[in-house]
Enzyme design. Structure first.
Site, short mmCIF file in Angstrom:
data_model
loop_
_atom_site.label_atom_id
_atom_site.label_comp_id
_atom_site.label_asym_id
_atom_site.label_seq_id
_atom_site.Cartn_x
_atom_site.Cartn_y
_atom_site.Cartn_z
N THR A 101 49.56 28.01 39.86
CA THR A 101 50.37 28.55 40.95
C THR A 101 50.11 30.05 41.06
OG1 THR A 101 52.20 28.85 39.41
CG2 THR A 101 52.23 26.85 40.75
N HIS A 102 50.16 30.55 42.29
CA HIS A 102 49.99 31.98 42.53
C HIS A 102 51.18 32.44 43.36
CE1 HIS A 102 45.96 30.48 41.68
NE2 HIS A 102 45.62 31.70 41.33
N SER A 103 52.08 33.14 42.72
CA SER A 103 53.25 33.62 43.45
C SER A 103 53.12 35.12 43.72
CB SER A 103 54.52 33.32 42.66
OG SER A 103 54.31 33.54 41.27
#
Ligand code: BDR
Ligand code: CA
Length: 310
Positions: free
Chosen positions: A241-243
């Site tokens: 995931t890339h937040s």
């Protein structure tokens, strides 16, 4: 176009690292990095920020801030990002150290130095920003724009069913900051899941050049990848995931935003069960406090990521 003056407030581990790399390699005026307790204890986050900046050859000053949330005991995310927050990579100590000035004072000083020109990327529990507001309530008037990674809009959280990590860790701070009067855009966790999760094939695509930075990125994130691939979150995520880096890509290129809603967001801080829950309503125009990004362009994000890792 005027140069962008950018400050990053971060609990540097995992995707925070990618966000710092993106900003540091983008050509904007990165005026500083402030660190706060979150993913890892603040001293470790400071160390990780220095390691990251050294890796990309940027001499940006780093300021250490709050060592714990406003009222609560710190809950770290080392079970996701590794004990060092960097995939247990045993990186060498950085050559530089952080500046002596405290992060909270630095945020206030920079808000005067770059009056109406400073953009803040808040990608961690909001303790430092809340403390700065408590010290000087006029801070929001001098900030050009505050971007926040935190909360959820239409999905369960990542640390409890009710809450996203940054808002769970310091819900009082999130409440203070969202009600402080900033011009504010927020990227919630669910948009990050839908538009910022790269599966293993997509990860291979963004790192296929096998560059030094690609290897660094994969090392830093290997615990996070392992966590997802063994369904550590229970969310059936696969890959990474890339937040924080999705938010950074949006700050650097607003065209990555595809859809937003203007809304009122309030943070639950009384109940333990729903601690950090972000309640969103669009009903009352008068009290809307935030622009929420509900759709981002994943292909544009991936292209940006691939470019900085080259
Ligand atoms: C947020 O929590 C942290 O683990 C990440 O760095 C990001 O800021 C996502 O919920
Ligand atoms: Ca973060």
């Amino acid at each position: 176009m005027n140069e962008m003056n950018l400050l990053i407030d971060t609990d540097t581990a995992g995707d925070d690292v990618t966000s710092i790399m993106m900003a540091g390699l983008s050509g904007v005026n990165l005026v500083g990095v402030t660190t706060v307790a979150g993913n890892v204890p603040v001293d470790l986050g400071t160390r990780n920020a220095l390691i990251t900046l050294e890796k990309i050859g940027r001499d940006v000053p780093v300021y250490s801030g709050a060592a714990s949330p406003l009222l609560r005991k710190l809950v770290t995310a080392q079970y996701v990002h590794g004990n060092d927050g960097m995939g247990n990579s045993n990186f060498n100590d950085p050559l530089r150290t952080n500046k002596m000035e405290n992060a909270v004072n630095k945020i206030l000083n920079l808000s005067h130095e770059y009056k109406n020109e400073l953009i803040i990327c808040a990608q961690a529990p909001l303790t430092n920003i809340a403390l700065a507001v408590i010290k000087d309530r006029t801070l929001p008037e001098r900030i050009k724009h505050l971007y926040i990674m935190g909360g959820t809009y239409r999905h369960s959280g990542n640390i409890t069913p009710a809450a996203e990590y940054n808002f769970y860790v310091d819900p009082e701070a999130a409440n203070i900051v969202l009600n402080a009067g900033f011009k504010c855009t927020l990227l919630p966790w669910d948009t990050c899941i839908y538009d910022g999760t790269l599966n293993m094939e997509e990860l291979r695509y963004v790192t296929e050049n096998n560059s030094d930075l690609s290897k660094f990125y994969l090392n830093v994130n290997k615990s996070g990848i392992e966590f997802n691939n063994t369904n550590g979150s229970g969310l059936n995520l696969n890959g990474l995931t890339h937040s924080d880096s999705l938010l950074m890509s949006i700050i650097l290129d607003n065209s990555i935003i595809e859809e937003t809603i203007r809304a009122r967001m309030e943070i639950e801080y009384h109940s333990e069960t729903t601690r950090g829950f972000s309640s969103v309503t669009q009903n009352n125009d008068e009290f809307k406090n935030v622009e929420i990004i509900i759709k981002a362009n994943k292909n544009k994000f991936m292209a940006k990521l691939r470019k900085i890792l080259s």
